[in-house]
Design a protein around this motif. Structure first.
Motif, PDB file in Angstrom:
ATOM      1  N   THR A  86      68.384  64.826  26.489  1.00 21.58           N
ATOM      2  CA  THR A  86      67.251  65.873  26.464  1.00 21.58           C
ATOM      3  C   THR A  86      67.273  66.835  27.531  1.00 21.58           C
ATOM      4  O   THR A  86      67.940  66.602  28.533  1.00 21.58           O
ATOM      5  CB  THR A  86      65.998  65.005  27.046  1.00 21.58           C
ATOM      6  OG1 THR A  86      65.750  63.712  26.095  1.00 21.58           O
ATOM      7  CG2 THR A  86      64.590  65.926  27.071  1.00 21.58           C
ATOM      8  N   LEU A  87      67.005  68.004  27.071  1.00 24.76           N
ATOM      9  CA  LEU A  87      67.169  69.189  27.861  1.00 24.76           C
ATOM     10  C   LEU A  87      65.766  70.106  28.054  1.00 24.76           C
ATOM     11  O   LEU A  87      65.273  70.110  26.917  1.00 24.76           O
ATOM     12  CB  LEU A  87      68.225  70.104  27.486  1.00 24.76           C
ATOM     13  CG  LEU A  87      68.659  71.180  27.997  1.00 24.76           C
ATOM     14  CD1 LEU A  87      69.067  71.115  29.499  1.00 24.76           C
ATOM     15  CD2 LEU A  87      69.488  72.216  27.425  1.00 24.76           C
ATOM     16  N   ARG A  88      65.420  70.549  29.192  1.00 27.09           N
ATOM     17  CA  ARG A  88      64.163  71.341  28.958  1.00 27.09           C
ATOM     18  C   ARG A  88      64.373  72.297  30.172  1.00 27.09           C
ATOM     19  O   ARG A  88      64.882  72.263  31.219  1.00 27.09           O
ATOM     20  CB  ARG A  88      62.943  70.446  29.375  1.00 27.09           C
ATOM     21  CG  ARG A  88      62.958  69.627  30.764  1.00 27.09           C
ATOM     22  CD  ARG A  88      61.994  68.893  30.941  1.00 27.09           C
ATOM     23  NE  ARG A  88      61.970  67.457  30.205  1.00 27.09           N
ATOM     24  CZ  ARG A  88      62.598  66.551  30.360  1.00 27.09           C
ATOM     25  NH1 ARG A  88      63.334  66.381  31.470  1.00 27.09           N
ATOM     26  NH2 ARG A  88      62.503  65.510  29.606  1.00 27.09           N
ATOM     27  N   PRO A  89      63.928  73.495  29.705  1.00 22.34           N
ATOM     28  CA  PRO A  89      63.742  74.543  31.023  1.00 22.34           C
ATOM     29  C   PRO A  89      62.316  74.279  31.703  1.00 22.34           C
ATOM     30  O   PRO A  89      61.348  73.835  31.223  1.00 22.34           O
ATOM     31  CB  PRO A  89      63.697  75.912  30.274  1.00 22.34           C
ATOM     32  CG  PRO A  89      62.990  75.560  29.034  1.00 22.34           C
ATOM     33  CD  PRO A  89      63.563  74.126  28.705  1.00 22.34           C
ATOM     34  N   ARG A  90      62.335  74.643  33.053  1.00 22.53           N
ATOM     35  CA  ARG A  90      61.180  74.285  33.976  1.00 22.53           C
ATOM     36  C   ARG A  90      60.558  75.705  34.509  1.00 22.53           C
ATOM     37  O   ARG A  90      61.694  76.385  34.954  1.00 22.53           O
ATOM     38  CB  ARG A  90      61.183  73.278  35.001  1.00 22.53           C
ATOM     39  CG  ARG A  90      61.663  71.980  34.338  1.00 22.53           C
ATOM     40  CD  ARG A  90      61.305  70.899  35.340  1.00 22.53           C
ATOM     41  NE  ARG A  90      61.759  71.020  36.677  1.00 22.53           N
ATOM     42  CZ  ARG A  90      61.371  70.115  37.701  1.00 22.53           C
ATOM     43  NH1 ARG A  90      60.723  69.187  37.299  1.00 22.53           N
ATOM     44  NH2 ARG A  90      61.747  70.539  38.909  1.00 22.53           N
ATOM     45  N   ARG A  91      59.563  76.042  34.485  1.00 27.65           N
ATOM     46  CA  ARG A  91      58.965  77.425  34.982  1.00 27.65           C
ATOM     47  C   ARG A  91      58.177  77.065  36.197  1.00 27.65           C
ATOM     48  O   ARG A  91      57.184  76.291  36.191  1.00 27.65           O
ATOM     49  CB  ARG A  91      57.971  78.184  33.880  1.00 27.65           C
ATOM     50  CG  ARG A  91      57.406  79.559  34.560  1.00 27.65           C
ATOM     51  CD  ARG A  91      56.479  80.054  33.704  1.00 27.65           C
ATOM     52  NE  ARG A  91      56.052  81.195  33.871  1.00 27.65           N
ATOM     53  CZ  ARG A  91      55.002  81.401  34.614  1.00 27.65           C
ATOM     54  NH1 ARG A  91      54.489  80.468  35.312  1.00 27.65           N
ATOM     55  NH2 ARG A  91      54.651  82.492  35.240  1.00 27.65           N
ATOM     56  N   LEU A  92      58.741  77.638  37.368  1.00 25.91           N
ATOM     57  CA  LEU A  92      57.971  77.457  38.388  1.00 25.91           C
ATOM     58  C   LEU A  92      57.250  78.854  38.940  1.00 25.91           C
ATOM     59  O   LEU A  92      57.655  79.793  39.147  1.00 25.91           O
ATOM     60  CB  LEU A  92      58.973  77.154  39.677  1.00 25.91           C
ATOM     61  CG  LEU A  92      58.765  77.073  41.267  1.00 25.91           C
ATOM     62  CD1 LEU A  92      57.560  76.063  41.242  1.00 25.91           C
ATOM     63  CD2 LEU A  92      59.817  76.895  42.136  1.00 25.91           C
ATOM     64  N   ASP A  93      55.954  78.565  39.101  1.00 30.32           N
ATOM     65  CA  ASP A  93      55.136  79.638  39.523  1.00 30.32           C
ATOM     66  C   ASP A  93      55.304  79.880  41.179  1.00 30.32           C
ATOM     67  O   ASP A  93      54.967  79.005  41.895  1.00 30.32           O
ATOM     68  CB  ASP A  93      53.672  79.338  39.230  1.00 30.32           C
ATOM     69  CG  ASP A  93      52.716  80.455  39.421  1.00 30.32           C
ATOM     70  OD1 ASP A  93      52.852  81.189  40.804  1.00 30.32           O
ATOM     71  OD2 ASP A  93      51.884  80.925  38.381  1.00 30.32           O
ATOM     72  N   PRO A  94      55.641  81.116  41.340  1.00 25.25           N
ATOM     73  CA  PRO A  94      56.184  81.310  42.909  1.00 25.25           C
ATOM     74  C   PRO A  94      54.905  81.465  43.752  1.00 25.25           C
ATOM     75  O   PRO A  94      54.967  81.277  44.882  1.00 25.25           O
ATOM     76  CB  PRO A  94      56.833  82.654  42.805  1.00 25.25           C
ATOM     77  CG  PRO A  94      56.144  83.211  41.582  1.00 25.25           C
ATOM     78  CD  PRO A  94      56.065  82.209  40.591  1.00 25.25           C
ATOM     79  N   VAL A  95      53.860  81.436  43.291  1.00 26.56           N
ATOM     80  CA  VAL A  95      52.364  81.454  44.010  1.00 26.56           C
ATOM     81  C   VAL A  95      51.888  80.290  44.253  1.00 26.56           C
ATOM     82  O   VAL A  95      51.406  79.899  45.599  1.00 26.56           O
ATOM     83  CB  VAL A  95      51.555  82.535  43.367  1.00 26.56           C
ATOM     84  CG1 VAL A  95      50.195  82.506  44.290  1.00 26.56           C
ATOM     85  CG2 VAL A  95      52.015  83.841  43.274  1.00 26.56           C
TER      86      VAL A  95
END
Length: 630
Positions: A86-95
């Motif tokens: 399983t592969l997933r990109p994760r988005r991290l909100d910098p705020v």
């Protein structure tokens, strides 16, 4: 693999450097090391730790092989499950530190986002969504995740190797396997992102290239070859019935490489063949290593107006790109911006217009006129033979009322007369202006039907009034309910899209505003409080309470209908077409902060004749009476 050593050169407690060591993970380990992603702001000195689970470190830090990167306004990282299936990109909100997962892929075997170990992942975040590489069909192809369902962009018995560049219409990639006789030949290809034309024509949008199914022409770019592999000279290849190596072809219609003698610079389309511009246009942003003269020809742009609101933003956008800008107006409101060639004429006077435009020729014209359609018709006729493209800034008001939720460009239009001298009916005047442009330019015309426009230079009385009101502090009446959705667009985002669309010759009518449900009235006013630094208190009042004091707050934002009901069709238009055509948007905070900075620097603008400025009708005494009851 043995231990890994890291030196902490400046320990938090002071003292000498400290040597740390940890062992690489190996098969059979019960516990794997994990990494926590933290975004550091070098300007403010603050850090935003991730609120998501730490990522597994199978080999080393996610930063080492490009598995973590910055894109648009957030940090992204790739995460594999322990079994690598399983592969997933994760988005991290910098705020906020919030973590979301835009894509996830699982398979019966190892799932990878790259062709070879150690190569950068073939993943790219673009305004339309996430470009995602997958080997789910046994080959390596691109998919676009940006809506309810993923869109397959490429297919066939060949593989994508790298993503070089993406603009608002195309992705440029390197591929191998297009030539069966030479599978190690690597080519640069262009893949179309647009889908609407293909859907309208009944074609599979996943297989719709720029020519809707044209054959491929390749670019010779050899990067690897099998040891001892011999290549036949062109004459011998012809004898054996093979095509010359420099003109490989493929029947797969989902990518189209430019026809070049040499490979283009990184991320750039090559020179057009036979003097024609490539179908996809040029990248919106130049590659930093290439001089401007090799990237794009300066567009000669004529802006009719150019001193207020949308016109001013268009001039600034074009100048920032290095375009050659000419404005035509009465020369009364503001002096021309540095670098602009200013023509002075009264647009209502055809003879003065003809004299001012005499001998001029431009690549495109952008027109923001909103009064008598006859004026637009005169301008379009004068420019029809000396301008390639005409952009007319219209309004969503040209669609017949009432509007339905989710309406798109196919909705019914009001009537208009291109020769009318009457500009009192705003919707009819704008529709007449559209028809006037179409008479002279036809498919060479872009009709930009704008919704609510915010941002710097606004002179219609929405956010400037609210920002000044909040600046005063105290208890401030706010139109409830606060969760009423709003649909708006920053004027600079609109201007950027208009200029890019003019350059590439985009035609047709588009609803030009932001996405529905992106922001609410409460978020708008709360953010306005924050950017002004105000200590004001928002006191929410329902429509009935406001109407009881004859207060129309919220009317300037179209936050409710005349009967007090929530608006239908005003803030929930279908804008998928304009986003597919390359519109990008900035954050609400950026819009309001820059609006506030502009007000502080230049002061309040003169009111617009058709503005909705509450200063013209808001009763402060009635507001205080209602506040006293709440």
């Amino acid at each position: 693999m043995k231990d890994r050593y890291l030196i902490e050169s400046a320990p938090a407690g002071g003292g000498r450097p400290v040597l740390h060591t940890y062992r690489y993970a190996v098969a059979g380990d019960e516990v794997l090391p994990r990494a926590e992603l933290i975004v550091f702001d070098a300007v403010t000195g603050t850090a935003a730790p991730s609120k998501g689970e730490p990522v597994l470190m199978h080999y080393s830090s996610p930063l080492k092989y490009g598995n973590a990167w910055w894109a648009e306004d957030a940090a992204y990282s790739l995460e594999n499950s322990r079994d690598m299936r399983t592969l997933r990109p994760r988005r991290l909100d910098p705020v906020t530190g919030e973590v979301t997962t835009p894509v996830e892929e699982s398979g019966p075997t190892r799932v990878e986002a790259r062709q070879h170990a150690g190569n950068p992942p073939i993943v790219k975040v673009i305004p339309q969504g996430v470009l995602w590489y997958s080997q789910r069909d046994g080959w390596g192809h691109l998919y676009l995740y940006g809506g309810a369902d993923p869109v397959r962009l490429t297919s066939g018995e060949w593989s994508v190797q790298h993503i070089l560049h993406a603009d608002d219409r195309h992705v440029y990639v390197t591929v191998t396997g297009l030539v069966p006789q030479d599978p190690y030949l690597q080519q640069v290809c262009r893949v179309a992102l647009a889908r609407r034309r293909a859907e309208a024509a009944g074609r599979d949008p996943a297989l719709a290239g720029p020519d809707q199914g044209g054959r491929l022409r390749g670019v010779r770019r050899r990067v690897r070859r099998r040891p001892g592999h011999a290549r036949l000279p062109p004459a011998h290849r012809r004898e054996q019935g093979l095509r010359p190596a420099h003109r490989p072809r493929c029947r797969t219609p989902d990518a189209r490489p430019p026809r070049l003698r040499h490979p283009p610079p990184l991320g750039l389309p090559g020179p057009p063949s036979h003097g024609r511009r490539p179908a996809g246009g040029l990248p919106a942003r130049p590659h930093p290593l290439q001089p401007r003269s090799r990237l794009r020809k300066r567009m000669k742009l004529l802006v009719l107006g150019g001193t207020h609101h949308v016109g001013r933003a268009v001039v600034e956008s074009a100048l920032a790109r290095g375009d050659e800008v000419t404005t035509l107006n009465r020369g009364i409101s503001r002096p021309p911006a540095p670098g602009v060639r200013a023509l002075v004429a009264d647009r209502t006077d055809p003879a003065a217009m003809a004299a001012a435009l005499d001998g001029g020729a431009w690549d495109a014209v952008i027109d923001t006129w909103y009064l008598a359609p006859r004026v637009v018709r005169d301008s379009a006729r004068l420019l029809a033979d000396r301008t390639r493209h005409y952009v007319y800034v219209s309004t969503r008001g040209v669609y017949s009322w009432p509007w339905a939720a989710g309406d798109d460009e196919s909705a019914a239009l009001v009537d208009g007369d291109p020769g009318s001298e009457d500009g009192s009916d705003y919707a009819a005047a704008k529709r007449g202006g559209e028809l006037a442009v179409l008479e002279s330019f036809g498919e060479r015309a872009l009709l930009a039907r704008a919704g609510m426009i915010l941002g710097p230079y606004e002179n219609v009385g929405r956010m400037p009034w609210w920002l000044r009101r909040l600046e005063k502090g105290g208890r401030v009446l706010a139109p409830g309910p606060g969760d009423t959705p709003l649909q708006y667009l920053d004027v600079r985002d609109m201007a950027d899209w208009l200029v890019r669309s003019a350059e590439r010759g985009l035609g047709g009518g588009y609803i030009v505003t932001g996405r529905p449900d992106d922001v609410t009235v409460e978020e708008l006013l709360t953010t306005a409080l924050e950017v002004t630094g105000s200590t004001a208190e928002l006191v929410w009042a329902s429509y009935d309470l406001l109407a009881g004091e004859d207060l129309a707050l919220g009317r300037e934002l179209s936050a409710y209908m005349p009967d007090g009901s929530r608006p239908v069709g005003i803030h929930d238009a279908d804008t998928s077409a304009v986003f597919e055509a390359g519109l990008t948007v900035r954050s609400l905070r950026d819009t309001l902060a820059d609006t506030w900075a502009w007000l502080q620097a230049e002061g309040d603008p003169p009111p617009h004749p058709l503005g909705t400025d509450p200063a013209n009708w808001h009763d402060s005494a009635a507001e205080q009476r209602l506040l006293a009851r709440l």
